[in-house]
Design an enzyme around this catalytic site. Structure first.
Site, PDB file in Angstrom:
ATOM      1  CE  LYS A 173      -1.841  -1.552   3.734  1.00 26.09           C
ATOM      2  NZ  LYS A 173      -2.637  -1.881   4.924  1.00 26.09           N
ATOM      3  CB  THR A 204      -6.931   8.590   6.180  1.00 21.28           C
ATOM      4  OG1 THR A 204      -5.946   9.114   7.090  1.00 21.28           O
ATOM      5  CG2 THR A 204      -7.111   9.532   5.005  1.00 21.28           C
ATOM      6  N   GLY A 206      -8.338   4.036   9.690  1.00 20.50           N
ATOM      7  CA  GLY A 206      -8.972   2.760   9.319  1.00 20.50           C
ATOM      8  C   GLY A 206      -8.881   2.385   7.856  1.00 20.50           C
ATOM      9  CB  THR A 207      -7.059   3.729   4.852  1.00 24.30           C
ATOM     10  OG1 THR A 207      -5.881   3.895   5.628  1.00 24.30           O
ATOM     11  CG2 THR A 207      -7.676   5.056   4.539  1.00 24.30           C
ATOM     12  N   GLY A 208      -6.455   0.982   6.151  1.00 26.86           N
ATOM     13  CA  GLY A 208      -5.838  -0.331   5.942  1.00 26.86           C
ATOM     14  C   GLY A 208      -6.778  -1.469   6.321  1.00 26.86           C
ATOM     15  CB  CYS A 209      -8.984  -1.982   9.294  1.00 24.29           C
ATOM     16  SG  CYS A 209      -7.735  -1.599  10.532  1.00 24.29           S
TER      17      CYS A 209
HETATM   18  N1  LIG Z   1      -5.645  10.259   1.038  1.00 16.65           N
HETATM   19  C1  LIG Z   1      -5.947   9.145   0.364  1.00 16.65           C
HETATM   20  N2  LIG Z   1      -6.715   9.208  -0.751  1.00 16.65           N
HETATM   21  C2  LIG Z   1      -7.036   8.084  -1.446  1.00 16.65           C
HETATM   22  N3  LIG Z   1      -6.628   6.849  -1.092  1.00 16.65           N
HETATM   23  C3  LIG Z   1      -5.863   6.710   0.018  1.00 16.65           C
HETATM   24  C4  LIG Z   1      -5.479   7.844   0.819  1.00 16.65           C
HETATM   25  N4  LIG Z   1      -4.734   7.401   1.866  1.00 16.65           N
HETATM   26  C5  LIG Z   1      -4.651   6.066   1.730  1.00 16.65           C
HETATM   27  N5  LIG Z   1      -5.302   5.631   0.625  1.00 16.65           N
HETATM   28  C6  LIG Z   1      -5.460   4.254   0.155  1.00 16.65           C
HETATM   29  O1  LIG Z   1      -6.016   3.528   1.256  1.00 16.65           O
HETATM   30  C7  LIG Z   1      -5.517   2.196   1.273  1.00 16.65           C
HETATM   31  C8  LIG Z   1      -4.810   1.933   2.604  1.00 16.65           C
HETATM   32  O2  LIG Z   1      -3.510   2.475   2.499  1.00 16.65           O
HETATM   33  P1  LIG Z   1      -2.631   3.029   3.684  1.00 16.65           P
HETATM   34  O3  LIG Z   1      -1.252   3.170   3.138  1.00 16.65           O
HETATM   35  O4  LIG Z   1      -3.306   4.227   4.275  1.00 16.65           O
HETATM   36  O5  LIG Z   1      -2.739   1.797   4.670  1.00 16.65           O
HETATM   37  P2  LIG Z   1      -2.471   1.735   6.189  1.00 16.65           P
HETATM   38  O6  LIG Z   1      -1.433   2.716   6.573  1.00 16.65           O
HETATM   39  O7  LIG Z   1      -2.248   0.305   6.526  1.00 16.65           O
HETATM   40  O8  LIG Z   1      -3.822   2.144   6.793  1.00 16.65           O
HETATM   41  P3  LIG Z   1      -4.044   2.278   8.338  1.00 16.65           P
HETATM   42  O9  LIG Z   1      -3.275   3.494   8.685  1.00 16.65           O
HETATM   43  O10 LIG Z   1      -5.517   2.419   8.451  1.00 16.65           O
HETATM   44  O11 LIG Z   1      -3.498   1.045   8.999  1.00 16.65           O
HETATM   45  C9  LIG Z   1      -4.597   2.090   0.060  1.00 16.65           C
HETATM   46  O12 LIG Z   1      -5.320   1.599  -1.040  1.00 16.65           O
HETATM   47  C10 LIG Z   1      -4.149   3.532  -0.158  1.00 16.65           C
HETATM   48  O13 LIG Z   1      -3.678   3.765  -1.469  1.00 16.65           O
HETATM   49  C1  LIG Z   2      -7.531  -2.008  16.813  1.00 14.47           C
HETATM   50  C2  LIG Z   2      -6.825  -1.335  15.692  1.00 14.47           C
HETATM   51  N1  LIG Z   2      -6.462  -2.033  14.602  1.00 14.47           N
HETATM   52  C3  LIG Z   2      -5.818  -1.416  13.589  1.00 14.47           C
HETATM   53  C4  LIG Z   2      -5.523  -0.067  13.619  1.00 14.47           C
HETATM   54  C5  LIG Z   2      -4.784   0.593  12.480  1.00 14.47           C
HETATM   55  O1  LIG Z   2      -5.526   1.626  11.891  1.00 14.47           O
HETATM   56  P1  LIG Z   2      -4.946   3.118  11.738  1.00 14.47           P
HETATM   57  O2  LIG Z   2      -3.536   2.980  11.238  1.00 14.47           O
HETATM   58  O3  LIG Z   2      -5.855   3.775  10.742  1.00 14.47           O
HETATM   59  O4  LIG Z   2      -4.954   3.802  13.081  1.00 14.47           O
HETATM   60  C6  LIG Z   2      -5.916   0.635  14.780  1.00 14.47           C
HETATM   61  N2  LIG Z   2      -5.675   1.945  14.926  1.00 14.47           N
HETATM   62  N3  LIG Z   2      -6.560  -0.025  15.798  1.00 14.47           N
END
Ligand SMILES: Nc1ncnc2c1ncn2[C@@H]1O[C@H](COP(=O)(O)OP(=O)(O)OP(=O)(O)O)[C@@H](O)[C@H]1O
Ligand SMILES: Cc1ncc(COP(=O)(O)O)c(N)n1
Length: 263
Positions: A173, A204, A206-209
């Site tokens: 990602k 943003t 929770g994007t990864g989850c």
């Molecule tokens: N500002 C944004 N606009 C559009 N897409 C985004 C944006 N930020 C993240 N994404 C997309 O969201 C998805 C998750 O990516 P990200 O790199 O944020 O993951 P992450 O860091 O694991 O997320 P989290 O922080 O929730 O654990 C990917 O498909 C990424 O390209």
């Molecule tokens: C319980 C739990 N699982 C996963 C994330 C990662 O999400 P984020 O990087 O958006 O804070 C989080 N903050 N909390």
């Protein structure tokens, strides 16, 4: 038949990430969501104020209750907190006949640690090898492989370094890079670049989850990995675009954005 999807992850009291994000995503995508809670966090838009992990026994019991009776068509893992939990979950996944989407959650968006440093080896050697798709972000790639990515071209090197641990597919990602939100999906043979416009939205959380549980939901519906990831990327892009300004800090993406369109 409505497919069953299981998330194995931590609870986020603020409802933006973790188990809560996963179950909302599953509902939005039309599958039946079920959960194994690994840890409880006290969390809001400002950060993580506390975290308490569950015992291996409690995690195993929840998993078996779901799998033995109800059955699962896909599993997603998120926050696993400790080496003991990582290893127990890896064993359970190895016994389960369903695709596994592994989001190797390391730190929250606010920089709070959600995985003990002592668990990294278990993630590398036990969890990644049983993943159908692993979905690390760039910080997790650096933690797990030592590869630092500063440009799109370097995503390939990161993917190769993660694939060396044995997941069938990896989705790197690139959400933390400047410019478009570009992710790279590859199994070492095929390459799929997923590109979406960056939404200038600080909400943003929770994007990864959300992305990982959307992939699991699509796999449960019988889609191939590239099809599932493409559909999941569209869903998360819409959820980021709609993100909520909740609390004083980083608000969550809107898991229900499609229901609200036109209302
Ligand atoms: N500002 C944004 N606009 C559009 N897409 C985004 C944006 N930020 C993240 N994404 C997309 O969201 C998805 C998750 O990516 P990200 O790199 O944020 O993951 P992450 O860091 O694991 O997320 P989290 O922080 O929730 O654990 C990917 O498909 C990424 O390209
Ligand atoms: C319980 C739990 N699982 C996963 C994330 C990662 O999400 P984020 O990087 O958006 O804070 C989080 N903050 N909390």
């Amino acid at each position: 038949m409505i497919p069953n999807v299981l998330t194995v992850a931590g609870s986020d009291s603020g409802g933006g990430a973790g188990i809560q994000a996963d179950l909302k995503t599953m509902l939005a995508l039309g599958v039946h969501g079920m959960s194994v809670v690994t840890a409880v966090t006290a969390q809001n838009s400002l950060g993580v104020q506390g975290a308490w992990e569950l015992s291996v026994e409690a995690v195993r019991a929840q998993y078996r209750s779901v799998v033995d009776d109800i059955g699962v068509q896909a599993v997603k893992t998120g926050m696993l907190a400790s080496a003991e939990l990582v290893e127990a979950v890896a064993e359970l996944l190895a016994e389960t006949d369903a695709p596994a989407v592994v989001d190797p959650v390391g730190v929250s968006k606010h920089g709070d640690s959600l995985l003990a440093a002592s668990a990294l080896d278990s993630v590398r050697m036990k969890l990644l090898p049983v993943a159908t798709v692993a979905t690390p972000n760039l910080d997790e790639v650096a933690q797990l492989t030592g590869v630092r990515v500063e440009s799109e071209e370097q995503l390939r090197r990161a993917a190769a370094a993660v694939l060396a641990y044995g997941p069938r597919w990896v989705l790197i990602k690139g959400g933390h890079l400047p410019g478009d939100a570009v992710d790279l999906l590859t199994d070492g043979t095929e390459e799929h670049w997923l590109r979406a416009p960056r939404h200038d939205n600080r909400h943003t959380h929770g994007t990864g989850c959300t992305l990982a549980s959307a992939i699991a939901s699509q796999l449960a519906k019988g889609r191939s990995v590239p099809e599932a990831v493409t559909a999941a990327k569209e869903y998360v892009t819409g959820a980021v675009a709609a993100g909520f300004a909740l609390g004083e800090g980083i608000g969550p993406v809107d898991h229900g954005w499609e229901f609200r369109t036109g209302s």
